[in-house]
Design an enzyme around this catalytic site. Sequence first.
Site, PDB file in Angstrom:
ATOM      1  N   PHE A   1     -11.396  -7.102  -5.532  1.00 48.91           N
ATOM      2  CA  PHE A   1     -12.539  -6.873  -6.425  1.00 48.91           C
ATOM      3  C   PHE A   1     -12.110  -6.823  -7.890  1.00 48.91           C
ATOM      4  O   PHE A   1     -12.434  -7.716  -8.688  1.00 48.91           O
ATOM      5  CB  PHE A   1     -13.233  -5.590  -5.980  1.00 48.91           C
ATOM      6  CG  PHE A   1     -14.165  -4.957  -6.966  1.00 48.91           C
ATOM      7  CD1 PHE A   1     -15.111  -5.711  -7.635  1.00 48.91           C
ATOM      8  CD2 PHE A   1     -14.105  -3.588  -7.215  1.00 48.91           C
ATOM      9  CE1 PHE A   1     -15.988  -5.118  -8.545  1.00 48.91           C
ATOM     10  CE2 PHE A   1     -14.971  -2.989  -8.101  1.00 48.91           C
ATOM     11  CZ  PHE A   1     -15.905  -3.750  -8.778  1.00 48.91           C
TER      12      PHE A   1
ATOM     13  N   ASP B   1       2.896 -10.778   0.461  1.00 50.79           N
ATOM     14  CA  ASP B   1       2.604  -9.401   0.851  1.00 50.79           C
ATOM     15  C   ASP B   1       3.377  -8.466  -0.058  1.00 50.79           C
ATOM     16  O   ASP B   1       4.603  -8.590  -0.194  1.00 50.79           O
ATOM     17  CB  ASP B   1       2.998  -9.169   2.314  1.00 50.79           C
ATOM     18  CG  ASP B   1       2.394  -7.893   2.894  1.00 50.79           C
ATOM     19  OD1 ASP B   1       2.412  -6.857   2.196  1.00 50.79           O
ATOM     20  OD2 ASP B   1       1.913  -7.929   4.036  1.00 50.79           O
TER      21      ASP B   1
ATOM     22  N   ALA C   1      -3.266  -2.734  -3.411  1.00 47.92           N
ATOM     23  CA  ALA C   1      -3.285  -1.401  -2.807  1.00 47.92           C
ATOM     24  C   ALA C   1      -4.268  -1.374  -1.654  1.00 47.92           C
ATOM     25  O   ALA C   1      -5.193  -2.193  -1.594  1.00 47.92           O
ATOM     26  CB  ALA C   1      -3.681  -0.339  -3.837  1.00 47.92           C
TER      27      ALA C   1
ATOM     28  N   ILE D   1      -7.223   0.932  -0.513  1.00 47.78           N
ATOM     29  CA  ILE D   1      -8.017   1.873  -1.307  1.00 47.78           C
ATOM     30  C   ILE D   1      -9.129   2.577  -0.543  1.00 47.78           C
ATOM     31  O   ILE D   1      -9.729   3.511  -1.069  1.00 47.78           O
ATOM     32  CB  ILE D   1      -8.627   1.166  -2.538  1.00 47.78           C
ATOM     33  CG1 ILE D   1      -9.606   0.067  -2.112  1.00 47.78           C
ATOM     34  CG2 ILE D   1      -7.533   0.607  -3.432  1.00 47.78           C
ATOM     35  CD1 ILE D   1     -10.392  -0.522  -3.272  1.00 47.78           C
TER      36      ILE D   1
ATOM     37  N   TYR E   1      -5.074   8.743   0.908  1.00 47.15           N
ATOM     38  CA  TYR E   1      -5.118   7.679  -0.100  1.00 47.15           C
ATOM     39  C   TYR E   1      -4.710   8.215  -1.464  1.00 47.15           C
ATOM     40  O   TYR E   1      -3.833   7.657  -2.142  1.00 47.15           O
ATOM     41  CB  TYR E   1      -6.517   7.079  -0.174  1.00 47.15           C
ATOM     42  CG  TYR E   1      -6.783   6.344  -1.467  1.00 47.15           C
ATOM     43  CD1 TYR E   1      -6.109   5.167  -1.768  1.00 47.15           C
ATOM     44  CD2 TYR E   1      -7.693   6.848  -2.405  1.00 47.15           C
ATOM     45  CE1 TYR E   1      -6.325   4.495  -2.969  1.00 47.15           C
ATOM     46  CE2 TYR E   1      -7.913   6.179  -3.597  1.00 47.15           C
ATOM     47  CZ  TYR E   1      -7.233   5.005  -3.878  1.00 47.15           C
ATOM     48  OH  TYR E   1      -7.450   4.353  -5.068  1.00 47.15           O
TER      49      TYR E   1
END
Length: 332
Positions: free
Chosen positions: A13, A61, A83, A85, A149
Amino acid sequence: MTGPVLVTGADGFIGSHLVETLLEQGREVRALALYNSFGSTGWLETIPKELRGGLEIVLGDIRDRSCVVGAAKGTSAILHLAALIAIPYSYRAPESYIDTNVTGTLNVLEAARLWETERVVCTSTSEIYGTAQFVPITEEHPVNPQSPYAASKAAADHLALSYEKSFSMPVAVLRPFNTYGPRQSARAVIPTIITQLARGAKEIRLGATSPTRDFTFVRDTANGFVAAMGADAAIGRVTNIGSGFEISVGETAAAIGRVMGRNVEIVSDEVRMRPDASEVERLFAGVSAAEDILGWAPEHGGREGFDRGLEKTIEWFTDPGNLARYPEGYQV
């Protein structure tokens, strides 16, 4: 800085918006996207063709050091966004968060040290503050991770800053608050509300509605990374990125309903609830350091800016082609 900029997590995103922003500014970008058997490059596939001349996509990766070292070779800066998330998934699979968020950051830092990269910007999260002990939350606020997280991201932050102290590496840590906008996962609260309403739901299923968040439009967050990449004063420190405005989840749902011309009836969904002690009740960013150090300010700040950002986000998600990308009922 003359070489390309490496963006990790570029297929996601925020990463895809950052790549697009850099390309619009005429920068060459090497985008590290997660390897998969479909050959998909995620949201990078939506970047306009006219911008792709300066884009190199590498599938790999972040957990593989040799992959990261290879991707970083010859780059002038690394903007590290890769990450895991999703907070709910971190309760179920915490080890994967350590592998990706901590070991992945270590791999980036070691690659930058090997190649003597001119600037590294690592991505933090407002979640590591936990529920606000004072507002606005400045960079001096205590760190109090309330989920696996958040704990993994706090560890990654300290690791990054330790490399600046130990090896004099030009590392900066950017700490965005709750970023929203086109392309966000439907597990996040704003897309969750929009997609449910867009599909004609009479009742919106949400978790806790009383917590407040500082929602920051994604282009403002992307601009923050660009600013941090060029700001020497950001080296060796954390800098918040936010809108300087807080609103509750319930009020956010009502605001989205007004823009979409829909009445919003909220139903509590236990699946979306965090454990009581893990819920972050209040987040509200102090952004004066970003203004002073980065010369950055949100273009969608305050309530008026939030409303503008919501309109853009709703317009994107309610486009039938975009809405079809989000399977109904998908949360994580």
